[in-house]
Design a protein around this motif. Structure first.
Motif, PDB file in Angstrom:
ATOM      1  N   VAL A  39       0.906  -1.216  -0.074  1.00  0.00           N
ATOM      2  CA  VAL A  39      -0.066  -0.017   0.135  1.00  0.00           C
ATOM      3  C   VAL A  39       0.895   1.243  -0.076  1.00  0.00           C
ATOM      4  O   VAL A  39       1.426   1.515   0.988  1.00  0.00           O
ATOM      5  N   ALA A  40       0.918   1.881  -1.102  1.00  0.00           N
ATOM      6  CA  ALA A  40       1.793   3.213  -1.198  1.00  0.00           C
ATOM      7  C   ALA A  40       0.988   4.095  -0.784  1.00  0.00           C
ATOM      8  O   ALA A  40      -0.098   4.377  -0.792  1.00  0.00           O
ATOM      9  N   ARG A  59       2.757   1.265   6.737  1.00  0.00           N
ATOM     10  CA  ARG A  59       3.406   0.107   7.383  1.00  0.00           C
ATOM     11  C   ARG A  59       3.156   0.454   8.813  1.00  0.00           C
ATOM     12  O   ARG A  59       3.086   1.276   9.416  1.00  0.00           O
ATOM     13  N   VAL A  60       3.520  -0.820   9.433  1.00  0.00           N
ATOM     14  CA  VAL A  60       3.429  -0.807  11.098  1.00  0.00           C
ATOM     15  C   VAL A  60       4.179   0.155  11.589  1.00  0.00           C
ATOM     16  O   VAL A  60       3.720   0.567  12.835  1.00  0.00           O
ATOM     17  N   LEU A  66      -1.864  -1.564  12.479  1.00  0.00           N
ATOM     18  CA  LEU A  66      -1.807  -2.558  11.157  1.00  0.00           C
ATOM     19  C   LEU A  66      -1.379  -4.025  11.594  1.00  0.00           C
ATOM     20  O   LEU A  66      -1.444  -5.142  10.868  1.00  0.00           O
ATOM     21  N   MET A  67      -0.577  -4.041  12.783  1.00  0.00           N
ATOM     22  CA  MET A  67       0.199  -5.325  13.203  1.00  0.00           C
ATOM     23  C   MET A  67      -0.874  -6.389  13.238  1.00  0.00           C
ATOM     24  O   MET A  67      -0.637  -7.474  13.463  1.00  0.00           O
ATOM     25  N   THR A 194      18.694  -9.078   9.616  1.00  0.00           N
ATOM     26  CA  THR A 194      17.312  -8.341   9.503  1.00  0.00           C
ATOM     27  C   THR A 194      17.372  -7.154  10.566  1.00  0.00           C
ATOM     28  O   THR A 194      17.171  -7.587  11.752  1.00  0.00           O
ATOM     29  N   ASP A 195      17.795  -5.971  10.217  1.00  0.00           N
ATOM     30  CA  ASP A 195      17.544  -4.813  11.189  1.00  0.00           C
ATOM     31  C   ASP A 195      16.313  -4.717  11.627  1.00  0.00           C
ATOM     32  O   ASP A 195      15.485  -4.566  10.718  1.00  0.00           O
ATOM     33  N   ARG A 196      16.078  -4.407  12.741  1.00  0.00           N
ATOM     34  CA  ARG A 196      14.554  -4.066  13.585  1.00  0.00           C
ATOM     35  C   ARG A 196      14.125  -2.510  13.810  1.00  0.00           C
ATOM     36  O   ARG A 196      15.343  -2.024  14.106  1.00  0.00           O
ATOM     37  N   CYS A 197      12.979  -2.432  13.769  1.00  0.00           N
ATOM     38  CA  CYS A 197      12.626  -1.131  14.011  1.00  0.00           C
ATOM     39  C   CYS A 197      11.359  -1.106  14.916  1.00  0.00           C
ATOM     40  O   CYS A 197      11.076  -2.072  15.429  1.00  0.00           O
ATOM     41  N   VAL A 198      10.806   0.066  15.119  1.00  0.00           N
ATOM     42  CA  VAL A 198       9.805   0.382  16.280  1.00  0.00           C
ATOM     43  C   VAL A 198       8.555  -0.778  15.800  1.00  0.00           C
ATOM     44  O   VAL A 198       7.592  -0.907  16.460  1.00  0.00           O
ATOM     45  N   ALA A 199       8.646  -0.964  14.845  1.00  0.00           N
ATOM     46  CA  ALA A 199       7.210  -1.935  14.485  1.00  0.00           C
ATOM     47  C   ALA A 199       7.262  -3.161  15.250  1.00  0.00           C
ATOM     48  O   ALA A 199       6.025  -3.571  15.582  1.00  0.00           O
TER      49      ALA A 199
END
Length: 246
Positions: A39-40, A59-60, A66-67, A194-199
């Motif tokens: 979804v852009a 995105r999350v 959205l999660m 895989t580097d991770r973010c706040v999602a």
């Protein structure tokens, strides 16, 4: 012996997860039907038919709610059913009725950020977060280590991984970088962590942020979870299959 515990795909990037018992991986491709659509948002620079970075998409990390979406894909009809605890079920065809999804997600996304605009499709390659077609390999032992560091039970769905295996050794997947890993009839080669973010701080049941997963990861000296793999040899994989370096 390390073996697969579960397999997951995410037909629409950041909009739902779906369990599989088995899947046929394809050499040089992402997992079939994984992140085929994205979804852009209204500030996106992405072009149709070309891979683009996650910053172009809803995105999350920007919309935690959205999660909590789950998905069910009818491959033959390319119809997806989405479910969320705060929304009625939605069944639609992304290519024919994109506005259905845009309207359905509207209450789930912050209105003070870039808003969902349109759906993009990328077959085979998929809108993975890596700049190559990848399948993510996740270790249950590493997940349990993060749970201990956080001090609470965590759903594996925070990591939005593809192939989960159980092991006695946390972070052993990082030692497999550049090696060939046999899983069922397929061979995967981990290429990057895989580097991770706040999602990952968002709860997959509620869509609310409730755990400092990033602090937990940093306690291990990094902010990574899972490895992104290239499929070197295609083939069928299934839950219960052994996972081993070759």
């Amino acid at each position: 012996m390390d073996q697969i515990t579960s397999i997951w795909r995410h037909p629409i990037k950041s909009h739902g997860r779906e369990a599989l018992q088995n899947v046929a991986l394809i050499a040089g491709a992402a997992m079939p039907w994984d992140r085929v659509w994205a979804v852009a948002h209204d500030s996106a620079k992405a072009q149709a038919g070309v891979w683009a970075q996650c910053a172009n998409f809803s995105r999350v990390s920007k919309a935690p709610a959205l999660m909590a979406i789950t998905a069910e894909l009818d491959e033959a009809n390319e119809t997806i059913t989405l479910r969320h605890p705060d929304r009625p079920d939605l069944t639609f065809r992304p290519d024919d009725n994109p506005d259905a999804l845009i309207g359905w997600t509207s209450p789930l996304v912050p209105q003070n950020r870039a808003l969902p605009s349109h759906i993009m499709r990328l077959d085979g390659r998929g809108y993975t977060d890596s700049d190559f077609p990848s399948v993510t390999l996740c270790n249950m032992a590493s997940h349990r280590a993060v749970e201990r560091a956080v001090g609470q039970d965590l759903s594996i769905h925070r990591w939005r991984g593809n192939v989960w295996f159980d092991s006695e050794t946390p972070w052993i997947e990082f030692d497999w970088m550049g090696k060939d890993i046999a899983i069922g009839d397929a061979i995967l080669r981990p290429r990057e962590r895989t580097d991770r973010c706040v999602a990952t701080t968002s709860n997959p049941d509620t869509g609310r942020r409730d755990a400092d997963t990033l602090a937990a990861l940093k306690s291990f000296g990094h902010q990574d979870f899972s490895v992104r793999c290239e499929v070197i040899q295609g083939g069928a994989i299934a839950t219960g299959d052994k996972v081993r370096p070759v």
